[in-house]
Scaffold this motif. Structure first.
Motif, PDB file in Angstrom:
ATOM      1  N   LYS A  87       0.823  -1.203   0.000  1.00 10.89           N
ATOM      2  CA  LYS A  87       0.000   0.000   0.000  1.00 10.89           C
ATOM      3  C   LYS A  87       0.866   1.266   0.000  1.00 10.89           C
ATOM      4  O   LYS A  87       2.075   1.203   0.197  1.00 10.89           O
ATOM      5  N   SER A 138      -3.088   6.937   1.500  1.00  7.62           N
ATOM      6  CA  SER A 138      -4.403   7.136   0.880  1.00  7.62           C
ATOM      7  C   SER A 138      -4.528   8.520   0.220  1.00  7.62           C
ATOM      8  O   SER A 138      -5.268   8.683  -0.740  1.00  7.62           O
ATOM      9  N   PRO A 144      -6.146   5.369  11.212  1.00 10.37           N
ATOM     10  CA  PRO A 144      -7.337   5.221  12.042  1.00 10.37           C
ATOM     11  C   PRO A 144      -7.045   5.561  13.500  1.00 10.37           C
ATOM     12  O   PRO A 144      -5.902   5.570  13.926  1.00 10.37           O
ATOM     13  N   ASN A 147      -8.608   1.446  16.744  1.00  5.64           N
ATOM     14  CA  ASN A 147      -8.839   0.618  15.547  1.00  5.64           C
ATOM     15  C   ASN A 147      -7.566   0.369  14.746  1.00  5.64           C
ATOM     16  O   ASN A 147      -7.614   0.053  13.573  1.00  5.64           O
ATOM     17  N   SER A 148      -6.426   0.562  15.348  1.00  5.55           N
ATOM     18  CA  SER A 148      -5.188   0.416  14.602  1.00  5.55           C
ATOM     19  C   SER A 148      -4.484  -0.863  15.071  1.00  5.55           C
ATOM     20  O   SER A 148      -3.916  -0.904  16.153  1.00  5.55           O
ATOM     21  N   TRP A 179     -14.550   7.754   8.343  1.00  4.72           N
ATOM     22  CA  TRP A 179     -13.684   6.576   8.208  1.00  4.72           C
ATOM     23  C   TRP A 179     -14.168   5.618   7.129  1.00  4.72           C
ATOM     24  O   TRP A 179     -13.396   4.825   6.602  1.00  4.72           O
ATOM     25  N   ALA A 180     -15.446   5.705   6.805  1.00  8.21           N
ATOM     26  CA  ALA A 180     -15.953   4.853   5.722  1.00  8.21           C
ATOM     27  C   ALA A 180     -15.268   5.250   4.411  1.00  8.21           C
ATOM     28  O   ALA A 180     -14.846   4.397   3.628  1.00  8.21           O
ATOM     29  N   ASN A 205     -11.662   3.981   4.477  1.00 10.57           N
ATOM     30  CA  ASN A 205     -11.591   2.546   4.191  1.00 10.57           C
ATOM     31  C   ASN A 205     -11.822   2.237   2.718  1.00 10.57           C
ATOM     32  O   ASN A 205     -11.195   1.342   2.158  1.00 10.57           O
ATOM     33  N   GLN A 206     -12.715   3.006   2.111  1.00 10.42           N
ATOM     34  CA  GLN A 206     -12.941   2.851   0.670  1.00 10.42           C
ATOM     35  C   GLN A 206     -11.653   3.157  -0.107  1.00 10.42           C
ATOM     36  O   GLN A 206     -11.267   2.417  -1.002  1.00 10.42           O
ATOM     37  N   ILE A 260      -8.449   3.236   0.977  1.00  8.27           N
ATOM     38  CA  ILE A 260      -7.320   2.301   1.123  1.00  8.27           C
ATOM     39  C   ILE A 260      -7.622   0.926   0.542  1.00  8.27           C
ATOM     40  O   ILE A 260      -6.704   0.185   0.215  1.00  8.27           O
ATOM     41  N   SER A 261      -8.902   0.622   0.365  1.00  9.47           N
ATOM     42  CA  SER A 261      -9.151  -0.688  -0.246  1.00  9.47           C
ATOM     43  C   SER A 261      -9.257  -0.591  -1.770  1.00  9.47           C
ATOM     44  O   SER A 261      -9.703  -1.522  -2.431  1.00  9.47           O
TER      45      SER A 261
END
Ligand SMILES: [Fe+2]
Ligand SMILES: [Fe+2]
Lengths: 336, 98
Positions: free
Chosen positions: A131, A134, A225, A229-230, A289-290, A293-294, A296-297
């Motif tokens: 990765k 972001s 995060p 959550n990390s 955060w949604a 997450n989008q 980074i994915s």
């Protein structure tokens, strides 16, 4: 499994591959205790020192990701080199982007001391296995975005990297020191672009504010995060690979950036932002955060474009590598 | 194409920060030969007047001591305390001999 041991840079030369697996449990525990004590005592770990395999892997993941971010980070800004509003701006941006290539190379060089070739790291990037930050998956739509990136994105990177310069792994820490010296130039050139636009016409001020509106939240997401959550935070903190929590660094960035925005008349796009006199920190709104997450994915606005640009750059550079190899082969032959 | 992706050897880069000082390790570069290693090193580690001279050395040419040997390797210094000037007591009343 691969126990790292090298002189300065060549992992193949001196590695004791498989050595770790031959160590007894007692011996492993003893070494790990010594390693922990060394870190607790504030000593740095050097490439040839014994290190737990998890430490090596986590660092390699972090450092290669960091190096990739420097390199991919050249793409959004590179987009404006040919369209910079003046020759002076163009020269500055070119130097800034060249620095980022340098940063990538410093960190790849430091990461190679952990026993992985740079070519393998680059393969991992191009295949999508590794990765990068972001933030570089957002587009640069106007010249003001170049200001916003230098000011906010490099500003966030400075907060991160100043701390990383004190991390436990010697080569990483030294690379960070070198980088930090250069980042202030990046940060100031970005802020100057924004300051000039804010002194300009209404159209220019709107353009600066629009860039601010689009880059503020993604810049806050750069710290990762919230620590609850990390997943890797606890280990990394114990090993002093990380010295502050993601939330602490994000707060530090906000506290130093808000007054800079106010000084040139930019509005922070956050209704909940307010100074708290008792904590002496800014309070701020909820991060999306949604969206993070989008991105980074792989589903950010420019993920596919960035990977295509990076792959094209690699392939388009093939003739340079071929020419360099041919030149040195020819020179070697003519010496005989 | 796969041959094109193969990794050139590593060269360690040393910079002399200013006239009169010793060269210091800066990092490393990949290059097919020394001349190109020097050019790469200049671009990577020398963009801001970092020094007055630069060395590139094939990483494979460097022989280093190992951390495990730090005791025995540097130890002999320990039982030869007379190598330090403060080992010697100066007679009373004399302020300075060197
Ligand atoms: Fe950078
Ligand atoms: Fe930068």
């Amino acid at each position: 499994m691969h126990f790292v041991n090298r002189n300065l840079a060549n992992p193949k030369q001196t590695s004791n591959i498989g050595m770790e697996t031959t160590l007894s449990v007692e011996e492993l525990n003893k070494r790990e205790a010594e390693f922990d004590a060394k870190i607790a005592g504030g000593k740095t770990i050097e490439p040839k020192d014994w290190m737990p395999e998890r430490y090596r892997k986590q660092l390699l993941r972090m450092m290669s990701q960091h190096a990739h971010s420097e390199v991919v980070g050249m793409l959004p800004e590179g987009n404006w080199i040919t369209r910079a509003p003046s020759l002076a701006r163009k020269a500055v941006l070119l130097a800034k982007v060249q620095d980022e290539a340098g940063h990538g190379l410093y960190i790849y060089s430091a990461a190679e001391t952990l026993g992985m070739d740079r070519s393998e790291m680059i393969d991992q990037l191009l295949s999508g296995k590794a990765k990068y930050s972001s933030i570089f998956n957002y587009p640069t739509l106007s010249w003001a975005d170049i200001g916003a990136i230098g000011w906010l994105v490099d500003g966030a990177a400075i907060v991160n990297q100043t701390v990383l310069a004190k991390c436990s792994y010697g080569p990483y820490s030294r690379a960070m020191l070198r980088i930090c010296k250069e980042e202030n130039f990046h940060n100031k050139q970005g802020y100057q672009i924004m300051a000039y636009l804010m002194r300009g016409t209404k159209e220019q001020r709107d353009m600066a504010q629009d860039a601010m509106n689009r880059f503020w939240w993604p810049a806050l997401m750069m710290f990762g995060p919230s620590d609850t959550n990390s997943p890797n935070s606890a280990d990394l903190m114990k090993w002093k690979v990380k010295l502050n929590s993601n939330d602490d660094l994000r707060q530090r960035f906000i506290d130093r950036t808000v007054p800079q925005a106010e000084a040139i008349g930019l509005r922070i796009p956050d209704d909940k932002l307010k100074w708290n006199e008792s904590t002496r920190h800014y309070e701020f709104g909820e991060i999306n955060w949604a969206e993070f997450n989008q991105v980074i994915s792989g589903n950010g606005p420019c993920n596919k474009l960035r990977m295509k640009q990076r792959t094209d750059a690699h392939n388009n550079g093939a003739w340079v590598r071929e020419a360099a190899a041919a030149y040195s082969a020819k020179k070697a032959a003519s010496k005989k | 194409m796969s041959d094109n992706n193969h990794q050139w050897p590593i060269w360690e880069v040393f910079i002399q920060p200013k006239n009169g000082s010793a060269h210091e390790h800066a990092g490393s570069v990949h290059a097919p030969d020394g001349e190109m290693a020097l050019l790469n090193a200049r671009d990577v580690y020398g963009r801001r007047l970092e020094g007055v001279n630069m060395w590139v050395v094939p990483a494979t040419a460097i022989v280093a001591s190992t951390p495990e040997d730090v005791g025995p390797f540097f130890d002999p210094a320990n039982d030869k305390m007379y190598r330090w000037p403060n080992y010697f007591k100066t007679p009373e009343g004399i302020k300075q001999i060197s």
